[in-house]
Design an enzyme around this catalytic site. Structure first.
Site, PDB file in Angstrom:
ATOM      1  CG  ASP A  52      -6.314  -6.121   7.194  1.00 47.05           C
ATOM      2  OD1 ASP A  52      -5.698  -7.132   6.815  1.00 47.05           O
ATOM      3  OD2 ASP A  52      -6.462  -5.113   6.471  1.00 47.05           O
TER       4      ASP A  52
ATOM      5  CE  LYS B  53      -2.058  -2.249   3.331  1.00 50.63           C
ATOM      6  NZ  LYS B  53      -2.929  -2.917   4.326  1.00 50.63           N
TER       7      LYS B  53
HETATM    8  C1  BGC Z   1      -1.446  -6.397   2.848  1.00 53.26           C
HETATM    9  C2  BGC Z   1      -2.246  -7.410   3.644  1.00 53.26           C
HETATM   10  C3  BGC Z   1      -3.556  -6.801   4.093  1.00 53.26           C
HETATM   11  C4  BGC Z   1      -4.294  -6.194   2.926  1.00 53.26           C
HETATM   12  C5  BGC Z   1      -5.594  -5.531   3.332  1.00 53.26           C
HETATM   13  C6  BGC Z   1      -2.291  -5.821   1.732  1.00 53.26           C
HETATM   14  O1  BGC Z   1      -1.575  -4.804   1.068  1.00 53.26           O
HETATM   15  O2  BGC Z   1      -0.287  -6.991   2.312  1.00 53.26           O
HETATM   16  O3  BGC Z   1      -1.514  -7.865   4.760  1.00 53.26           O
HETATM   17  O4  BGC Z   1      -4.348  -7.802   4.691  1.00 53.26           O
HETATM   18  O5  BGC Z   1      -3.476  -5.248   2.275  1.00 53.26           O
HETATM   19  O6  BGC Z   1      -5.381  -4.509   4.250  1.00 53.26           O
END
Ligand code: BGC
Length: 451
Positions: free
Chosen positions: A194, A158
């Site tokens: 999450d 992200k």
């Molecule tokens: C992360 C995950 C997370 C998901 C939703 C992804 O970018 O790698 O660990 O569960 O985003 O938040």
């Protein structure tokens, strides 16, 4: 009367459709990747790492105690206090804190000092500053866990890219920051994803819940796997374990090229984690609005929209927010109120035909996202092969898009074995209550009671 979408726009959007054949191919691919992730020999080369969470027991609704929870990894950072009262009853207070952009791409100490600072402030606000409380830490990034309270960050995803955390134990970084302050007493009982929080939070209410799904800023799913299928697990004897698939990384080895478009490549090129999280970038909220913007810009340049006249804002990256997609698709058919508003916000002028086209483009992008997620979920449901399964879901895209849920139900039904029944349940605050529940279950196992 409903204004017609241009034939040329329809044709050019064809590449955004996930055909039935593509769905099957995607499900096969994901299943192969899942099995690779679970296997000792193949895990090192798997895109879908299937991380072990060390969470084996689901909650039974009887958990009790006062717990703190931290939630880092979506758009906001939150601190929560959850009071579980048994008999599926609970109270919760929470506060959202900003994570300034410079902390998201700064250094480890700054980030964790900020987290500890917010935690201490929150404890003061809640009059529990002097209490020693247990805490569940929802940390929503790929973690290689070595236990319930030890997890090494594999990579940031992200909008995060904080130096000095990759390869480190995130629980230790938090403990060190708390120690540096020296004023609060916290037992970190568990670190979790999450998706896991969402699964736990739904399982607390619904015993059929076996899958946790997030379609928000990022996308990911976890599920309950039988221990004999998890070659990578080497701990104490148990029957089952929640596996955090980290499916967002599907396609990082080039396997999704058969459905990627030039817009997906452009999104990847301009991201801070190029070549990574390819599946996630086709699905989640961090990228959906930007995908629409890139398509609108291309079509305008080619004279198919807005009389060929773009605007400064349309040319500016991130200006088309993902929630615009939900707003535009919430207009009643034939009415373009929200759509007009968004178009004006972007400094463009449009007629009804443009509105019909813009809405169509939004539909293509959001439907593709829902179908991609459906392929993943259908694959998990078939793999688990239970008679009936509930999927706990959270995340802004799923929550606010007017048709996402229905699109998913329809598409999953088409590809799940007919004898299996399933339903999608919106999670009530998985990251908060889920973290408290994981901490509570962990305490239950250790024979400790918190609060
Ligand atoms: C992360 C995950 C997370 C998901 C939703 C992804 O970018 O790698 O660990 O569960 O985003 O938040």
């Amino acid at each position: 009367m409903k204004t017609q979408v241009s034939e040329e726009i329809k044709q050019r959007c064809e590449e955004l459709k996930i055909s039935d054949d593509a769905m099957v191919e995607l499900m096969d691919l994901f299943l192969r990747e899942l099995n690779k992730g679970l296997s000792k020999k193949d895990n090192p080369t798997a895109d879908v790492k299937c991380f072990i969470t060390y969470i084996k027991d689901l909650p039974n609704g009887e958990e009790r105690g006062k717990f703190l929870a931290l939630d880092l990894g979506g758009t906001n950072f939150r601190v929560l206090i959850v009071h579980l009262k048994g008999d599926k009853d609970f109270e919760m207070e929470s506060k959202i804190y900003a994570v300034p952009q410079d902390l998201m791409v700064g250094g480890a100490e700054q980030l964790f000092d900020h987290i500890a600072d917010c935690l201490a402030n929150f404890m003061k606000d809640q009059n529990v500053y002097d209490e020693r409380l247990s805490l569940g830490f929802t940390f929503s990034f790929p973690l290689q866990q070595l236990g319930l309270t030890k997890g090494l960050l594999v990579k940031w995803t992200k909008g995060f890219n904080v130096a000095g955390v990759t390869g480190e134990d995130v629980v230790k970084l938090l403990k060190d920051a708390i120690k540096r302050r020296g004023d609060i007493q916290i037992d970190i009982c568990a670190i979790l994803n999450d998706t896991t929080g969402t699964l736990m939070s739904c399982a607390w209410k619904n015993h059929n819940c076996r899958i946790g799904l997030i379609v928000g800023t990022g996308s990911n799913a976890c599920y309950v796997e039988k221990i004999e299928n998890i070659e990578m697990y080497e701990g104490l004897e148990t029957n089952q374990m929640i596996i955090n698939t980290e499916w967002g990384a599907l396609g990082d080895n080039g396997s999704l090229e058969f459905i990627r478009t030039s817009y997906d490549r452009a999104i990847d090129e301009q991201s801070i984690n190029r070549g990574k999280q390819i599946y996630e970038k086709m699905i989640s909220g961090m990228y959906m609005g930007e995908l629409v913007r890139l398509i609108l810009l291309r079509f305008t340049k080619d004279g198919l929209l807005f009389n060929g006249m773009d605007s400064e804002l349309l040319r500016k990256s991130q200006e088309f927010q993902t929630n615009y997609v939900s707003q535009i698709e919430s207009d009643e058919i034939g009415n373009y109120k929200n759509c007009m508003e968004v178009i004006h916000k972007l400094g463009l002028s449009a007629n009804f035909k443009d509105c019909a086209n813009v809405r169509y483009i939004c539909e293509c992008v959001s439907t593709r996202s829902a179908h991609l997620v459906s392929a993943g979920i259908a694959c998990l449901i078939n793999k688990m092969n239970e008679q009936s399964v509930t999927i706990g879901v959270d995340g802004s895209v799923y929550r606010y898009h007017p048709k996402y849920h229905d699109l998913m139900v329809k598409r999953i039904r088409q590809f799940v074995r007919p004898e299996i029944s399933f339903d999608l349940m919106l999670s009530e605050d998985g990251s908060g209550r889920g973290a408290a529940l994981v901490a509570a279950v962990a305490c239950r196992e250790e024979g400790r009671i918190s609060g």
